[in-house]
Design a protein around this motif. Structure first.
Motif, PDB file in Angstrom:
ATOM      1  N   THR A   1     -31.148   2.320  12.190  1.00  0.00           N
ATOM      2  CA  THR A   1     -29.939   2.637  11.436  1.00  0.00           C
ATOM      3  C   THR A   1     -29.621   4.121  11.573  1.00  0.00           C
ATOM      4  O   THR A   1     -30.515   4.948  11.758  1.00  0.00           O
TER       5      THR A   1
ATOM      6  N   ARG B   1     -25.999  -0.093  12.000  1.00  0.00           N
ATOM      7  CA  ARG B   1     -27.322  -0.719  12.117  1.00  0.00           C
ATOM      8  C   ARG B   1     -27.325  -1.684  13.297  1.00  0.00           C
ATOM      9  O   ARG B   1     -26.404  -2.491  13.450  1.00  0.00           O
TER      10      ARG B   1
ATOM     11  N   THR C   1     -22.431   3.807   7.957  1.00  0.00           N
ATOM     12  CA  THR C   1     -23.760   3.390   8.390  1.00  0.00           C
ATOM     13  C   THR C   1     -23.637   2.407   9.543  1.00  0.00           C
ATOM     14  O   THR C   1     -22.893   1.428   9.467  1.00  0.00           O
TER      15      THR C   1
ATOM     16  N   SER D   1     -26.827   6.877   9.498  1.00  0.00           N
ATOM     17  CA  SER D   1     -25.821   6.998   8.448  1.00  0.00           C
ATOM     18  C   SER D   1     -25.478   8.458   8.223  1.00  0.00           C
ATOM     19  O   SER D   1     -26.295   9.356   8.449  1.00  0.00           O
TER      20      SER D   1
END
Length: 607
Positions: free
Chosen positions: A273, A287, A285, A275
């Motif tokens: 991830t 992912r 964010t 962010s």
């Protein structure tokens, strides 16, 4: 007699929770939950039914497997086909076992062919936190979330520059053994966590009451599982964060059925991830990840028989916008590619699903909270689907709350239902559901309580019928239920009581849906005495039917587990647990056995 005990226990337990608690007990602090909105939210501002288990709960309850942690949870009915490592299915609020979406650190997991998740293989030693969200969540997550969502968070980095080390070794009945090691900490702006575990058992005879031809082999069916976990992240000076995670379970389980004797499995999740807060209003964010569910199956002669290797590629992009101090908007997009490699020749071996959603969390007039979400999905196999959810909560004075919600969900057909040779049907449509629920809750100095009632309808249920058997969208189900929970501290004892009442029925003939218990009660009590911790857990369930015709009945049962721990000093601890103290002989799947009385002893070291 046992049925009367099950119905009487809630009254006895609730009578213990009266305002006799110490007046100086502080009110329970609100818990933050992520899964219910896909962003951090205060649990007391949501209408969603939520249960949370932390790492402290896992250690206090002395559970050795994930099914052991989840059983008895509000809204969950768990059935197991034998001992450790055997098929474990969860019926959440009476929905099917493939109506539960399971995530590991935000990555969707589970078998693409069967549509279910092998809970029995996920190593509990590598888990930091579990969030259970009950009720349809397709408007946030897409397919499979008809009954609810279970998200598993792996062990994470510590808050200290000095490494935290945890070691455990133990053994018990059925030649069971366990060993685990974990280390976590931080280095400047970086954090890390590493862990490994090994759990195994010679097990019990998983199946009885059938002939050898039908798959009964009167021996013990063993299991072993090696788990690995790694998680690391870094926070930059500009506030941006990156993190990568890895979870793997690999081992073998022996089984009793008509064709196979054992399965070698690999379950693995890997992801990353990133962010960043671009300003005071916008946080974004990204992912990406992959989950793998592989199984190699062997016949009774030990010869390789088949394999089913499935992979899910996941990507999501979330954007949180703080429109106002009382208004938070989340915009998101998801992409998933499912793939199958198998000795079985499927007509198709891959498909994609893309979806986008919007969710608004609002506060009105100080005490009213609403959550509204809308999602569109496009699935390569059956087309598009639109789902929505709306929840309202009002918090009064004196810790009282009222809430209500409405939502719908859908479940895409699995590869087995669509393409398995002989009975697959590529023309299947998605299963569809609607759910209404409402209830009240209290958060007081003496403890917390909550009661909910819900009504669900599921249409286009996929069933296998005709000659030859073929998957078809002809099933209809109606599920009505009541969930009640109460917890608090009384005379130094920590108590938690949960009760589920359920009427899951086939709307075509009013018969009960198979393998669901209509009455479930769980009660846990614990206390610390200086260096000693003691506790007990009771699980009682009513009878259930094992088949759709309701002709095979499995009886009610009640189990009692006892546990104790002794803190030798600040680093060393000894623990022991006695399960099924009354040595109840019961089944949740016809002809498949569960553990009788058994114990486990462990030594722990923490530094």
């Amino acid at each position: 007699m046992q049925k009367k005990i099950i119905m009487a226990l809630p009254l006895a337990g609730i009578s213990a929770f009266v305002p006799g608690f110490a007046d100086d007990q502080s009110a329970n602090l609100a818990e933050t939950v992520v899964t219910a909105t896909r962003s951090e939210s205060n649990q007391t501002e949501l209408a969603t039914a939520t249960t949370i288990y932390t790492r402290q709960d896992i250690e206090r309850l002395q559970v050795r497997t994930l099914p052991e942690l989840l059983k008895g949870s509000a809204g969950i009915d768990m059935v197991q086909s034998g001992g450790y490592g055997k098929d474990t299915n969860i019926f959440m609020r009476g929905t099917n076992s493939d109506h539960v979406l399971v995530l590991v650190d935000g990555i969707k997991v589970g078998s693409v062919t069967t549509g279910t998740t092998p809970f029995q293989f996920i190593p509990v030693d590598q888990i930091e936190r579990v969030e259970i969200i009950r009720g349809p969540q397709s408007s946030l997550y897409g397919s499979e979330a008809i009954g609810g969502v279970i998200q598993i968070f792996t062990r994470k980095g510590g808050n200290s520059e000095r490494p935290n080390i945890a070691l455990e070794a133990g053994g018990g009945s059925y030649d069971s053994y366990k060993g685990s090691a974990a280390i976590n900490g931080k280095l400047g702006n970086a954090w890390y966590s590493l862990g490994a575990s090994q759990f195994g058992s010679q097990g019990i005879n998983a199946r009885s009451g059938v002939s050898l031809r039908e798959g009964f082999n009167p021996d013990r069916d063993g299991y072993n599982n090696t788990g690995l976990n790694a998680r690391a992240g870094y926070r930059f000076d500009n506030g941006a964060e990156v993190e990568a995670f890895f979870l793997r379970a690999e081992g073998e389980t022996e089984i009793d059925n008509s064709t196979l004797s054992s399965t070698m499995f690999i379950n693995q999740t890997v992801g990353a991830t990133a962010s960043k807060d671009f300003n005071d209003v916008w946080r974004s964010t990204l992912r990406v990840g992959q989950s793998v569910d592989d199984s190699d199956n062997f016949s009774h002669s030990g010869v390789f028989a088949s394999n089913f290797d499935t992979t899910r590629w996941n990507a999501s992009w979330l954007n949180q916008l703080n429109l106002h101090k009382d208004q938070q908007l989340t915009l998101g997009a998801d992409y998933r590619l499912d793939e199958v490699q198998s000795t079985t020749r499927y007509a198709e071996n891959s498909r994609y699903d893309v979806g986008g959603f919007v969710e608004l969390h609002s506060r009105w007039f100080e005490r009213h909270f609403t959550n509204a979400s809308l999602r569109w999905d496009e699935n390569q196999a059956f087309g598009s689907s639109l789902t929505g959810n709306f929840g309202w909560r009002f918090n009064w004075d004196h810790g009282l709350s009222a809430f209500a919600s409405f939502g719908n969900g859908f479940k895409a057909p699995t590869f087995n239902q669509l393409y398995f040779p002989g009975f697959g049907n590529p023309n299947l449509q998605a299963e569809q559901s609607t759910n209404f629920e409402g209830g009240f809750a209290g958060n007081h100095a003496w403890g917390q309580w909550e009661i909910r009632a819900y009504h669900s309808n599921i249409d286009n249920l996929i069933v296998f019928s005709g000659r030859p058997l073929t998957a078809k969208n002809i099933g209809k189900a109606q599920i009505d239920g009541i969930e009640a929970e109460i917890s608090g501290e009384l005379f130094g004892w920590r108590n938690k009581l949960s009760m589920n009442l359920l009427t899951p029925k086939d709307r075509a003939n009013n018969l009960r849906l198979p393998r669901r218990a209509t009455q479930t009660l769980s009660y846990d009590i614990s206390r610390s005495f200086a260096a000693f911790d003691v506790g007990a857990a009771v699980l009682a369930q009513g009878e259930r039917f094992d088949n759709t015709a309701n002709t095979v009945r499995l009886g009610a049962f009640m189990t009692i587990d006892l546990r104790a721990a002794y803190h030798v000093d600040k680093n060393w601890m000894l623990s022991a647990k006695l399960n099924n103290m009354l040595d109840q002989q019961y089944q949740t799947v016809n002809t498949y056995n569960n553990f009788g009385r058994n114990f486990f002893f462990s030594i722990h070291y923490n530094y």
